[in-house]
Design a protein around this motif. Sequence first.
Motif, PDB file in Angstrom:
ATOM      1  N   LEU A 240      -9.803  86.508 -34.642  1.00  0.00           N
ATOM      2  CA  LEU A 240      -8.429  86.002 -34.589  1.00  0.00           C
ATOM      3  C   LEU A 240      -8.378  84.580 -34.041  1.00  0.00           C
ATOM      4  N   GLU A 241      -9.292  84.276 -33.145  1.00  0.00           N
ATOM      5  CA  GLU A 241      -9.339  82.947 -32.537  1.00  0.00           C
ATOM      6  C   GLU A 241     -10.772  82.674 -32.082  1.00  0.00           C
ATOM      7  N   PRO A 242     -11.655  82.339 -33.029  1.00  0.00           N
ATOM      8  CA  PRO A 242     -13.081  82.184 -32.717  1.00  0.00           C
ATOM      9  C   PRO A 242     -13.367  81.161 -31.615  1.00  0.00           C
ATOM     10  N   ALA A 243     -12.530  80.137 -31.492  1.00  0.00           N
ATOM     11  CA  ALA A 243     -12.785  79.092 -30.504  1.00  0.00           C
ATOM     12  C   ALA A 243     -12.399  79.513 -29.091  1.00  0.00           C
ATOM     13  N   ASN A 244     -11.706  80.629 -28.964  1.00  0.00           N
ATOM     14  CA  ASN A 244     -11.262  81.081 -27.648  1.00  0.00           C
ATOM     15  C   ASN A 244     -12.307  82.013 -27.050  1.00  0.00           C
ATOM     16  N   ASP A 245     -12.938  81.581 -25.983  1.00  0.00           N
ATOM     17  CA  ASP A 245     -13.987  82.364 -25.340  1.00  0.00           C
ATOM     18  C   ASP A 245     -13.378  83.363 -24.365  1.00  0.00           C
ATOM     19  N   VAL A 246     -13.400  84.629 -24.746  1.00  0.00           N
ATOM     20  CA  VAL A 246     -12.893  85.677 -23.859  1.00  0.00           C
ATOM     21  C   VAL A 246     -14.030  86.590 -23.412  1.00  0.00           C
ATOM     22  N   SER A 247     -15.228  86.031 -23.382  1.00  0.00           N
ATOM     23  CA  SER A 247     -16.392  86.835 -23.010  1.00  0.00           C
ATOM     24  C   SER A 247     -16.266  87.395 -21.598  1.00  0.00           C
ATOM     25  N   TRP A 248     -15.524  86.688 -20.742  1.00  0.00           N
ATOM     26  CA  TRP A 248     -15.326  87.179 -19.371  1.00  0.00           C
ATOM     27  C   TRP A 248     -14.653  88.546 -19.368  1.00  0.00           C
ATOM     28  N   ALA A 249     -13.775  88.778 -20.351  1.00  0.00           N
ATOM     29  CA  ALA A 249     -13.056  90.047 -20.418  1.00  0.00           C
ATOM     30  C   ALA A 249     -13.951  91.182 -20.897  1.00  0.00           C
TER      31      ALA A 249
END
Length: 206
Positions: free
Chosen positions: A148-157
Amino acid sequence: MTRAHLPGILAMATIVVASNILVQFLFGQWLTWGAFTYPLAFLVTDVMNRVYGAGPARRVVFVGFLVGVACSLIGTQIMGEFGPLVTLRIAIGSGLAFLTAQLLDVAIFSALRDGRWWRAPLASTLIGSTVDTALFFTIAFSASLTFLEPANDVSWAGEVLPILGLGPAAPLWVSLAVADWMVKLSLALIALIPFRVITARLAPAA
């Protein structure tokens, strides 16, 4: 929509704006302050439904949705420590969760409105809150929806931890969702008191 509906509209708009602001501030390890204000939207919807009917309740929901969209658009323009305060995934998750859960709340309340006074608000809020939490946190943070948003890094979640520090291991966002859900369920019970008081005062004039 009549002038009598204005308090409900203003209440919903205020709750949505306040929640969008308060979600930026942490409350403990698993929650934000917004978790305590957002569930009040279900109270507003249920009061409108009981006093004025499903139609006005849905219109108040749509007002809340539009206010939420406006808040998201503003949030995308405000830069925080790690980027925009509102990302595309959060905006999609927030809007879709709100609209789906609130309209579901209206439908369930309407189906149960002729039963005991507490059944409709309690059942509709519990189910709506569960759907809201599941949709928002899955869309906003699940690794399976990174496209949905490849540039958004949500790896922390996605960091794997015991749920709420006690349960079986799961991604961090699951703990955040469970904590949020527990607050919603608790407030659904507490909200029965103001629901009863408010509808008892407004119903004769409706």
